[in-house]
Motif scaffolding. Structure first.
Motif, PDB file in Angstrom:
ATOM      1  N   GLU A 109      -6.714  -0.190  -0.597  1.00 36.65           N
ATOM      2  CA  GLU A 109      -6.799   1.245  -0.876  1.00 36.65           C
ATOM      3  C   GLU A 109      -7.962   1.498  -1.834  1.00 36.65           C
ATOM      4  N   SER A 110      -8.446   2.716  -1.849  1.00 31.23           N
ATOM      5  CA  SER A 110      -9.618   3.065  -2.651  1.00 31.23           C
ATOM      6  C   SER A 110      -9.330   2.965  -4.153  1.00 31.23           C
ATOM      7  N   CYS A 128       6.942  -1.035   2.143  1.00 32.31           N
ATOM      8  CA  CYS A 128       6.428  -1.446   0.825  1.00 32.31           C
ATOM      9  C   CYS A 128       7.043  -0.588  -0.274  1.00 32.31           C
ATOM     10  N   LEU A 129       7.139   0.706  -0.004  1.00 28.02           N
ATOM     11  CA  LEU A 129       7.669   1.630  -1.003  1.00 28.02           C
ATOM     12  C   LEU A 129       9.169   1.434  -1.218  1.00 28.02           C
ATOM     13  N   VAL A 164       6.454 -10.175 -11.873  1.00 23.05           N
ATOM     14  CA  VAL A 164       6.203  -9.530 -10.586  1.00 23.05           C
ATOM     15  C   VAL A 164       4.803  -8.933 -10.620  1.00 23.05           C
ATOM     16  N   VAL A 165       3.983  -9.318  -9.653  1.00 18.66           N
ATOM     17  CA  VAL A 165       2.626  -8.802  -9.525  1.00 18.66           C
ATOM     18  C   VAL A 165       2.531  -8.100  -8.177  1.00 18.66           C
ATOM     19  N   ALA A 166       2.246  -6.807  -8.218  1.00 22.41           N
ATOM     20  CA  ALA A 166       2.109  -6.003  -7.003  1.00 22.41           C
ATOM     21  C   ALA A 166       0.627  -5.749  -6.761  1.00 22.41           C
ATOM     22  N   ALA A 224       0.853  -1.202   0.000  1.00 21.67           N
ATOM     23  CA  ALA A 224       0.000   0.000   0.000  1.00 21.67           C
ATOM     24  C   ALA A 224       0.881   1.242   0.000  1.00 21.67           C
ATOM     25  N   THR A 225       0.338   2.344  -0.465  1.00 26.49           N
ATOM     26  CA  THR A 225       1.109   3.591  -0.557  1.00 26.49           C
ATOM     27  C   THR A 225       1.451   4.164   0.811  1.00 26.49           C
TER      28      THR A 225
END
Length: 169
Positions: free
Chosen positions: A96-97, A68-69, A89-91, A62-63
C-alpha cells in the motif's frame, strides 16, 4: 515454424532461472526467516533477532483485505494478553502507498502491535508471500514453526494451539 519454436525455447530458458530463483524464497517449518521486517512507526528498524527468546508473529496484510482486517484484532488481543516479554506481533502492511500507511499508523496509535510497511513487496518476497493474509510464527529459537495463508474461524484455534505449544517450551 522453426523460428517460433527456437524463440519459444529461448524465452523458456530465460524464464526458468527466474522462476527457480523466486521459488528459493519459499520458507518452510524449521527454516530461519529473513531478519529484516521494515521500519516501525517511529522510524526504527525491526529485526527478528531483536526478539529471540520470544514468540514472534508476523502477518502480511492490507486495508483492502477483509480477512486481514478480521485477523488483526485477534493478533492485537493476543499481544495484549501475553505481553511484550512473551510475544511480539509485527503486522507488515503489504503493497500500500506511503500515504495510506501514514493513515494506518494514526489508526493504530494505541495498538500494541508493531506496524511496518512493505510498499514494494521486498520483505514479502523474501518471506514467500503470494497471498494475504500471510501469517508466520517464529519460535523462541528463531525458527519458523507455523505458516498460514488466508484466514478463517479455524485459524484462531490453530494459532492458539501453536502459541500454547511455544509457551510450554
Amino acid at each position: 515454424m522453426r523460428i517460433f519454436l527456437s524463440s519459444f525455447f529461448y524465452v523458456m530458458f530465460l524464464i526458468a532461472p527466474v522462476q527457480s530463483f523466486a521459488d528459493s524464497f519459499k520458507l518452510n517449518k524449521g527454516d530461519t526467516p529473513p531478519d529484516y521486517l521494515g521500519y516501525d512507526s517511529n522510524g526504527k528498524k525491526v529485526w527478528v533477532r531483536d526478539h529471540k527468546g520470544k514468540i514472534v508473529v508476523v502477518t502480511f496484510w492490507a486495508t483492502w483485505c477483509p480477512p486481514c482486517l478480521k485477523e488483526l484484532p485477534v493478533l492485537e488481543r493476543l499481544q495484549r494478553r501475553l505481553g511484550p516479554d512473551v510475544i511480539k506481533v509485527v503486522a507488515v502492511n503489504y503493497k500500500e502507498s506511503k500515504r495510506k500507511f501514514r493513515l494506518i499508523k494514526k489508526a493504530f496509535t494505541d495498538s500494541p502491535i508493531t506496524l511496518t510497511h512493505d510498499k514494494k513487496n521486498s520483505i514479502g518476497k523474501k518471506y514467500g508471500v503470494d497471498a494475504i493474509p500471510h501469517l508466520i510464527i517464529i519460535g523462541k529459537d528463531g525458527k519458523i514453526s507455523y505458516q498460514a495463508r488466508g484466514y478463517g474461524e479455524g485459524s484462531i484455534d490453530m494459532l492458539i494451539e501453536i502459541i500454547n505449544q511455544h509457551l510450554q517450551t
